[in-house]
Scaffold this active site. Structure first.
Site, short mmCIF file in Angstrom:
data_model
loop_
_atom_site.label_atom_id
_atom_site.label_comp_id
_atom_site.label_asym_id
_atom_site.label_seq_id
_atom_site.Cartn_x
_atom_site.Cartn_y
_atom_site.Cartn_z
N THR A 66 -1.33 -7.47 -7.77
CA THR A 66 -2.19 -6.97 -6.70
C THR A 66 -3.31 -7.96 -6.38
O THR A 66 -3.77 -8.69 -7.27
CB THR A 66 -2.82 -5.62 -7.12
OG1 THR A 66 -3.90 -5.31 -6.25
CG2 THR A 66 -3.38 -5.67 -8.53
N TYR A 116 -8.00 -1.08 -13.01
CA TYR A 116 -6.68 -1.25 -12.38
C TYR A 116 -6.34 -2.73 -12.26
O TYR A 116 -5.29 -3.18 -12.72
CB TYR A 116 -6.67 -0.57 -10.99
CG TYR A 116 -5.46 -0.91 -10.16
CD1 TYR A 116 -4.20 -0.44 -10.53
CD2 TYR A 116 -5.57 -1.71 -9.02
CE1 TYR A 116 -3.08 -0.77 -9.77
CE2 TYR A 116 -4.46 -2.04 -8.26
CZ TYR A 116 -3.21 -1.57 -8.64
OH TYR A 116 -2.11 -1.90 -7.90
#
Ligand SMILES: NC(=O)c1ccc[n+]([C@@H]2O[C@H](COP(=O)([O-])OP(=O)(O)OC[C@H]3O[C@@H](n4cnc5c(N)ncnc54)[C@H](O)[C@@H]3O)[C@@H](O)[C@H]2O)c1
Ligand SMILES: O=c1ccn([C@@H]2O[C@H](COP(=O)(O)OP(=O)(O)O[C@H]3O[C@H](CO)[C@@H](O)[C@H](O)[C@H]3O)[C@@H](O)[C@H]2O)c(=O)[nH]1
Length: 333
Positions: free
Chosen positions: A125, A149
């Site tokens: 990501t 995350y």
């Protein structure tokens, strides 16, 4: 005795019942590449998996299940999507994120090494870059995640980079920017009603499935004051995965690649585009900034084109938004 033709090798797709994984399963099926998926259906849906693909319902953190599937289906490569993806939740429950995203990835990579699977395509990501002010953000930008995350994903990247030279495990790490839109044929799309992504929420608001879209922040240092992001159509992203797999199957070297178009759109531009394609007004209110949102995230996106020969086919913002709206309309209200 006649020689039996060798059974085709399968790619194991973890998280194939989810939003992006299901698009990749359709892209693999369209390309005639056999696959099998493991998904615990925590956020995924059985109906998202193409009929031709076996769905093994279970947890990717189970070494026994992984061994059963890898041996039983003749798996030679893995695409790893399964994980937890909500940034604010990762701040509240960091250990759950390190378990599902990092510990389970370790179990998976360990199974690969043990069972001779030497090719991995990994869903990373842009969150690994954190709140950088670089525009655009190329792959050499230092990584500095600002939430668990992003950190949980960066740890898996590091395991892959270390496992390469040590165990001969080759990988393509794909760092997605803002994934949006839906399969142009309407076979799958983003189906989590509580999803927080801008284009999904704006479509839900337009269709009266949410009271209104909150536009988070109008005082950012951008031309119209709202945040800029690089929205990539999920079908172009799926195609990048197929190319990454073929690259590894040809013996290609490990790569880390941004997935985006190298072009940004502001929140207000997204809203305006949705209004143009639908001919309707999006109910929207202006709200305070959302914590942790950087003003501008745009991918430096040359490397993926050069290394994989990736040519996007759905990169117009109106097409992305139109496909998302068509999918949203097809869902039961
Ligand atoms: N959606 C985005 O904008 C975005 C951006 C960057 C990266 N990613 C990454 O892409 C991947 C897929 O994201 P998505 O948007 O499709 O999310 P999603 O929630 O729709 O899909 C995740 C899938 O994994 C399954 N899953 C989760 N934990 C599992 C486990 N322990 N065992 C088995 N299955 C499990 C879920 O049931 C679901 O089907 C994730 O790794 C995510 O971090 C997504
Ligand atoms: O209801 C909403 C939702 C979003 N936004 C804004 O829209 C932009 C995009 O937000 P969102 O769609 O939630 O995506 P991001 O927060 O940019 O994060 C996505 O894109 C990242 C990569 O760039 C990934 O790491 C994340 O997993 C993925 O959720 C941001 O400026 C938000 O403030 C709103 O104004 N209203």
């Amino acid at each position: 005795m006649l020689d039996q033709p060798a059974a085709p090798r399968r790619v194991l797709v973890t998280g194939g019942a989810g939003y992006i994984g299901s698009h990749v399963l359709h892209a693999l099926t369209d390309a005639g590449i056999p696959a099998v998926t493991i998904d615990n259906l925590s956020t995924g849906r059985r109906a998202a998996v193409p009929e031709a693909v076996p769905l093994v319902e279970g947890d990717v953190g189970s070494a026994d299940l992984l061994e059963q599937v890898i041996r039983g289906h003749g798996v030679d490569a893995v695409m790893h999507f399964a994980g937890s993806i909500v940034v604010p939740e990762s701040v509240e429950k960091p250990l759950a994120y390190y378990r599902n995203n990092t510990v389970n990835s370790l179990t998976l990579l360990d199974a690969c090494v043990r069972l001779g699977v030497d090719k991995v395509v990994f869903s990373s990501t842009a969150a690994v870059y954190g709140a950088t002010d670089r525009v655009p953000i190329d792959e050499e930008t230092p990584t500095a995640p600002i939430n668990p995350y992003g950190a949980s994903k960066l740890m898996t990247e590091q395991m892959l980079r270390d496992a390469g030279p040590a165990h001969g495990l080759r990988s393509v790490i794909l760092r997605y920017f803002n994934v949006a839109g839906a399969d142009p044929a309407g076979r799958t799309g983003q189906a989590t009603p509580t999803a927080t992504h801008l284009i999904k929420v704006a479509c839900q608001a337009l269709l009266g499935r949410r009271p209104a879209l909150s536009i988070f922040g109008t005082d950012y240092p951008t031309p119209d004051g709202t945040c800029i992001r690089d929205y990539i159509h999920v079908s172009d992203l799926a195609e990048a995965h197929v190319l990454a797999l073929l690259h590894l199957r040809r013996g290609g070297e490990s790569l880390t690649l941004n997935c985006g178009y190298g072009r940004g759109a502001s929140v207000l531009e997204v809203v305006r585009t949705l209004e143009e394609v639908s001919g309707e007004k999006v109910p929207a209110t202006f709200a305070d900034r959302r914590a942790g949102d950087p003003p501008q995230l745009v991918a430096g996106a040359d490397r993926i084109r050069e290394r994989l020969g990736w040519v996007p086919k759905h990169d117009r913002l109106d097409e992305i938004v139109r496909s998302a709206l068509a999918w949203e309309r097809s869902l039961p209200g």
